[in-house]
Design a protein around this motif. Structure first.
Motif, PDB file in Angstrom:
ATOM      1  N   ASP A 146       0.811  -1.208   0.000  1.00  0.00           N
ATOM      2  CA  ASP A 146       0.000   0.000   0.000  1.00  0.00           C
ATOM      3  C   ASP A 146       0.851   1.268   0.000  1.00  0.00           C
ATOM      4  O   ASP A 146       0.372   2.333  -0.387  1.00  0.00           O
ATOM      5  N   TYR A 147       2.077   1.164   0.444  1.00  0.00           N
ATOM      6  CA  TYR A 147       2.948   2.338   0.467  1.00  0.00           C
ATOM      7  C   TYR A 147       3.547   2.625  -0.909  1.00  0.00           C
ATOM      8  O   TYR A 147       4.187   3.657  -1.112  1.00  0.00           O
ATOM      9  N   LEU A 148       3.346   1.706  -1.868  1.00  0.00           N
ATOM     10  CA  LEU A 148       3.848   1.886  -3.225  1.00  0.00           C
ATOM     11  C   LEU A 148       2.713   2.244  -4.162  1.00  0.00           C
ATOM     12  O   LEU A 148       1.575   1.813  -3.985  1.00  0.00           O
ATOM     13  N   GLY A 149       3.035   3.017  -5.194  1.00  0.00           N
ATOM     14  CA  GLY A 149       2.042   3.444  -6.157  1.00  0.00           C
ATOM     15  C   GLY A 149       1.959   2.506  -7.346  1.00  0.00           C
ATOM     16  O   GLY A 149       2.294   1.319  -7.272  1.00  0.00           O
ATOM     17  N   ALA A 150       1.504   3.049  -8.472  1.00  0.00           N
ATOM     18  CA  ALA A 150       1.293   2.278  -9.689  1.00  0.00           C
ATOM     19  C   ALA A 150       2.570   1.585 -10.130  1.00  0.00           C
ATOM     20  O   ALA A 150       3.645   2.187 -10.134  1.00  0.00           O
ATOM     21  N   PHE A 151       2.455   0.309 -10.473  1.00  0.00           N
ATOM     22  CA  PHE A 151       3.584  -0.495 -10.977  1.00  0.00           C
ATOM     23  C   PHE A 151       4.722  -0.587  -9.967  1.00  0.00           C
ATOM     24  O   PHE A 151       5.837  -0.933 -10.301  1.00  0.00           O
ATOM     25  N   MET A 152       4.439  -0.247  -8.709  1.00  0.00           N
ATOM     26  CA  MET A 152       5.402  -0.183  -7.604  1.00  0.00           C
ATOM     27  C   MET A 152       6.304   1.039  -7.676  1.00  0.00           C
ATOM     28  O   MET A 152       7.381   1.077  -7.081  1.00  0.00           O
ATOM     29  N   ALA A 153       5.875   2.068  -8.411  1.00  0.00           N
ATOM     30  CA  ALA A 153       6.559   3.357  -8.368  1.00  0.00           C
ATOM     31  C   ALA A 153       6.333   4.008  -7.007  1.00  0.00           C
ATOM     32  O   ALA A 153       5.358   3.702  -6.321  1.00  0.00           O
ATOM     33  N   PRO A 154       7.211   4.910  -6.604  1.00  0.00           N
ATOM     34  CA  PRO A 154       6.979   5.615  -5.338  1.00  0.00           C
ATOM     35  C   PRO A 154       5.844   6.622  -5.470  1.00  0.00           C
ATOM     36  O   PRO A 154       5.693   7.273  -6.509  1.00  0.00           O
ATOM     37  N   PHE A 155       5.038   6.729  -4.440  1.00  0.00           N
ATOM     38  CA  PHE A 155       4.098   7.840  -4.352  1.00  0.00           C
ATOM     39  C   PHE A 155       4.893   9.115  -4.100  1.00  0.00           C
ATOM     40  O   PHE A 155       5.749   9.159  -3.208  1.00  0.00           O
ATOM     41  N   SER A 156       4.627  10.138  -4.861  1.00  0.00           N
ATOM     42  CA  SER A 156       5.347  11.394  -4.658  1.00  0.00           C
ATOM     43  C   SER A 156       4.657  12.497  -5.435  1.00  0.00           C
ATOM     44  O   SER A 156       4.057  12.259  -6.486  1.00  0.00           O
ATOM     45  N   GLN A 157       4.761  13.726  -4.904  1.00  0.00           N
ATOM     46  CA  GLN A 157       4.384  14.902  -5.667  1.00  0.00           C
ATOM     47  C   GLN A 157       5.557  15.868  -5.772  1.00  0.00           C
ATOM     48  O   GLN A 157       5.376  17.077  -6.015  1.00  0.00           O
ATOM     49  N   GLU A 158       6.766  15.299  -5.632  1.00  0.00           N
ATOM     50  CA  GLU A 158       7.994  16.066  -5.867  1.00  0.00           C
ATOM     51  C   GLU A 158       8.275  16.017  -7.367  1.00  0.00           C
ATOM     52  O   GLU A 158       8.784  15.026  -7.894  1.00  0.00           O
ATOM     53  N   LEU A 159       7.959  17.094  -8.064  1.00  0.00           N
ATOM     54  CA  LEU A 159       7.927  17.091  -9.518  1.00  0.00           C
ATOM     55  C   LEU A 159       9.202  17.622 -10.167  1.00  0.00           C
ATOM     56  O   LEU A 159       9.422  17.390 -11.366  1.00  0.00           O
ATOM     57  N   GLU A 160      10.028  18.311  -9.423  1.00  0.00           N
ATOM     58  CA  GLU A 160      11.135  19.044 -10.038  1.00  0.00           C
ATOM     59  C   GLU A 160      12.062  18.137 -10.842  1.00  0.00           C
ATOM     60  O   GLU A 160      12.536  18.508 -11.915  1.00  0.00           O
ATOM     61  N   ASN A 161      12.351  16.935 -10.328  1.00  0.00           N
ATOM     62  CA  ASN A 161      13.275  16.032 -11.009  1.00  0.00           C
ATOM     63  C   ASN A 161      12.574  14.845 -11.655  1.00  0.00           C
ATOM     64  O   ASN A 161      13.211  13.904 -12.110  1.00  0.00           O
ATOM     65  N   ALA A 162      11.236  14.865 -11.678  1.00  0.00           N
ATOM     66  CA  ALA A 162      10.481  13.749 -12.244  1.00  0.00           C
ATOM     67  C   ALA A 162      10.478  13.818 -13.770  1.00  0.00           C
ATOM     68  O   ALA A 162      10.503  14.901 -14.364  1.00  0.00           O
ATOM     69  N   ASP A 163      10.458  12.652 -14.398  1.00  0.00           N
ATOM     70  CA  ASP A 163      10.319  12.554 -15.852  1.00  0.00           C
ATOM     71  C   ASP A 163       8.899  12.170 -16.252  1.00  0.00           C
ATOM     72  O   ASP A 163       8.344  12.725 -17.198  1.00  0.00           O
ATOM     73  N   ILE A 164       8.341  11.165 -15.564  1.00  0.00           N
ATOM     74  CA  ILE A 164       7.021  10.637 -15.897  1.00  0.00           C
ATOM     75  C   ILE A 164       6.183  10.611 -14.631  1.00  0.00           C
ATOM     76  O   ILE A 164       6.626  10.106 -13.590  1.00  0.00           O
ATOM     77  N   VAL A 165       4.971  11.128 -14.735  1.00  0.00           N
ATOM     78  CA  VAL A 165       4.072  11.203 -13.591  1.00  0.00           C
ATOM     79  C   VAL A 165       2.808  10.400 -13.923  1.00  0.00           C
ATOM     80  O   VAL A 165       2.144  10.666 -14.929  1.00  0.00           O
ATOM     81  N   VAL A 166       2.524   9.405 -13.090  1.00  0.00           N
ATOM     82  CA  VAL A 166       1.296   8.631 -13.223  1.00  0.00           C
ATOM     83  C   VAL A 166       0.209   9.346 -12.437  1.00  0.00           C
ATOM     84  O   VAL A 166       0.405   9.683 -11.259  1.00  0.00           O
ATOM     85  N   VAL A 167      -0.928   9.587 -13.088  1.00  0.00           N
ATOM     86  CA  VAL A 167      -2.001  10.366 -12.462  1.00  0.00           C
ATOM     87  C   VAL A 167      -3.334   9.649 -12.673  1.00  0.00           C
ATOM     88  O   VAL A 167      -3.663   9.241 -13.789  1.00  0.00           O
ATOM     89  N   GLY A 168      -4.107   9.516 -11.603  1.00  0.00           N
ATOM     90  CA  GLY A 168      -5.463   9.015 -11.724  1.00  0.00           C
ATOM     91  C   GLY A 168      -6.443  10.155 -11.915  1.00  0.00           C
ATOM     92  O   GLY A 168      -6.397  11.151 -11.185  1.00  0.00           O
ATOM     93  N   LEU A 169      -7.315  10.016 -12.913  1.00  0.00           N
ATOM     94  CA  LEU A 169      -8.320  11.048 -13.214  1.00  0.00           C
ATOM     95  C   LEU A 169      -9.703  10.397 -13.130  1.00  0.00           C
ATOM     96  O   LEU A 169     -10.165   9.771 -14.088  1.00  0.00           O
ATOM     97  N   PRO A 170     -10.392  10.540 -11.998  1.00  0.00           N
ATOM     98  CA  PRO A 170     -11.592   9.733 -11.726  1.00  0.00           C
ATOM     99  C   PRO A 170     -12.891  10.354 -12.243  1.00  0.00           C
ATOM    100  O   PRO A 170     -13.882  10.439 -11.518  1.00  0.00           O
ATOM    101  N   LEU A 171     -12.897  10.788 -13.505  1.00  0.00           N
ATOM    102  CA  LEU A 171     -14.095  11.418 -14.059  1.00  0.00           C
ATOM    103  C   LEU A 171     -15.039  10.359 -14.622  1.00  0.00           C
ATOM    104  O   LEU A 171     -14.591   9.434 -15.295  1.00  0.00           O
ATOM    105  N   GLU A 172     -16.346  10.515 -14.384  1.00  0.00           N
ATOM    106  CA  GLU A 172     -17.280   9.583 -15.013  1.00  0.00           C
ATOM    107  C   GLU A 172     -18.660  10.174 -15.279  1.00  0.00           C
ATOM    108  O   GLU A 172     -19.573   9.465 -15.673  1.00  0.00           O
TER     109      GLU A 172
END
Length: 387
Positions: A61-87
């Motif tokens: 549960d402490y890991l995000g999608a595909f076991m990526a780290p959960f984080s909102q530290e964007l400065e050095n990120a290349d790819i950001v996985v985002v859930g968009l729960p619109l329906e």
């Protein structure tokens, strides 16, 4: 009476001794690809040597999608996985708002973080690019779809425009595609689009005067200068809605292939058509799961029989990726309704496809970084690398 069975000769002592020694003393890392060894060694160093235990989905549960780290530290990120729960724009089956949550969980059911590629090489996306899971944007409390979209756009301003990250998004209904396309185009210029869908999704404001919905995300982006329709290709078109809105594809100039046309062609032929169509410009890939035949997905908003084979789709995408000619800057997988998927069969298909797209995004991110790795870092590591 049974005949005597002639017993095959026993293993010679030297071979038996070798097998016993390997069984008692060898480890998996003694014989695997050196790039994989380096990846496992690096991940094991995270969290003061705790690392991540790959071969289980338990206690992740402490890991995000595909076991990526959960984080909102964007400065050095290349790819950001985002859930968009619109329906709110899903015309029939419901529960798309739970799609990101369920797909995130299922994405951790595939063991490991590497996969064989071609010529004995391995895909190791977390070594190539800094991949983080931003989480699912909380839009509830927003009872109007426009307010939900605008909330998501504000997050993508930070993720894409300010920090220049690529995005992989899970829906939610197909309204979600408007958001990353609009913001990625602000950074990269007008986008090419690779679109898998049973439906054109080319409704105009004149057809339905509402600012955001799951049929107008492409036409609105075209009108705003974010998509070049001459560099867009749609595959999988079929069904009884086709005649109603098919004229827009011709009017805007979108190339499209019906599901029947796709199935008759070799994946390499379709891949070349995609490559020729999108060119070398920045490209977005959106995969509406209703492009697939109901054998592979009937947990979506508008199910259409006689669709595409998931393996065929992967064969096409693999050939496009192998060409090295397409600059993929973002992708999404949309229209998964988990409450219509009790065994999660279709969810596993969607999560597996998502993994393939994430790898491709990581490869392209590394290419844009001049071929230099920018490895993912897990600040929170509570397991242990098994291998």
């Amino acid at each position: 009476m049974k005949k005597d069975i002639k017993k095959y000769p026993a293993l010679d002592k030297e071979k038996l001794a070798k097998y016993k020694d390997l069984y008692e003393n060898s480890r998996s890392t003694d014989g695997i690809h050196p790039d994989v060894v380096n990846h496992l060694t690096r991940v094991k160093s995270m969290g003061g040597g705790k690392g991540i235990e790959f071969l289980s989905n338990l206690n992740k549960d402490y890991l995000g999608a595909f076991m990526a780290p959960f984080s909102q530290e964007l400065e050095n990120a290349d790819i950001v996985v985002v859930g968009l729960p619109l329906e709110k724009s899903a015309p029939m089956n419901a529960s798309h708002k739970y799609g990101p949550k369920v797909l995130r969980e299922l994405s951790k059911n595939f063991m490991g973080t590497t996969e064989p590629w071609v010529d004995g090489k391995f895909d190791i996306p977390f070594d190539w690019a800094n991949i983080i899971d931003y989480g699912t944007i909380d839009t509830y409390g927003q009872f109007d779809l426009s307010a939900e979209v605008e909330t998501c756009l504000s997050h993508f301003d930070d993720i894409v425009v300010k920090n220049k990250c690529s995005t992989f998004s899970w829906g939610g209904d197909h309204t979600i595609s408007y958001i990353p396309i609009a913001k990625l185009a602000e950074v990269h210029g007008p986008l090419s689009v690779i679109h898998f869908d049973a439906h054109f999704d080319l409704v105009t404001y004149a057809d339905f005067p509402y600012p955001y919905h799951s049929g107008a995300m492409f036409t609105r982006n075209m009108a705003e200068g974010h998509i070049d329709a001459d560099r867009m290709i749609t595959m999988g078109i079929r069904g009884r809605m086709t005649g109603l809105v098919g004229g827009h594809a011709d009017n805007f100039g979108v190339k499209y292939l019906t599901a029947d046309e796709c199935r008759r062609e070799d994946p390499k032929v379709i891949a070349q058509q995609i490559i020729d169509r999108v060119g070398d410009g920045p490209t977005y890939l959106t995969f509406d799961l209703d492009a697939l035949d109901p054998v592979y997905n009937s947990a979506s908003s508008a199910v259409e029989p006689f669709g595409l084979d998931l393996n065929w789709c992967w064969d096409v995408l693999r050939e496009v990726r192998l060409s090295g000619k397409v600059n993929l800057v973002g992708a999404d997988v949309a229209e998964y309704a988990p409450q219509n998927d009790p065994a999660k069969t279709f969810g596993y298909c969607a999560a597996g496809l998502s993994w393939k797209l994430l790898i491709w995004l990581a490869e392209c991110a590394k290419r844009r970084n001049g071929g230099v790795d920018n490895p993912t870092v897990w600040d929170m590591s509570l397991g242990n690398v098994t291998l």
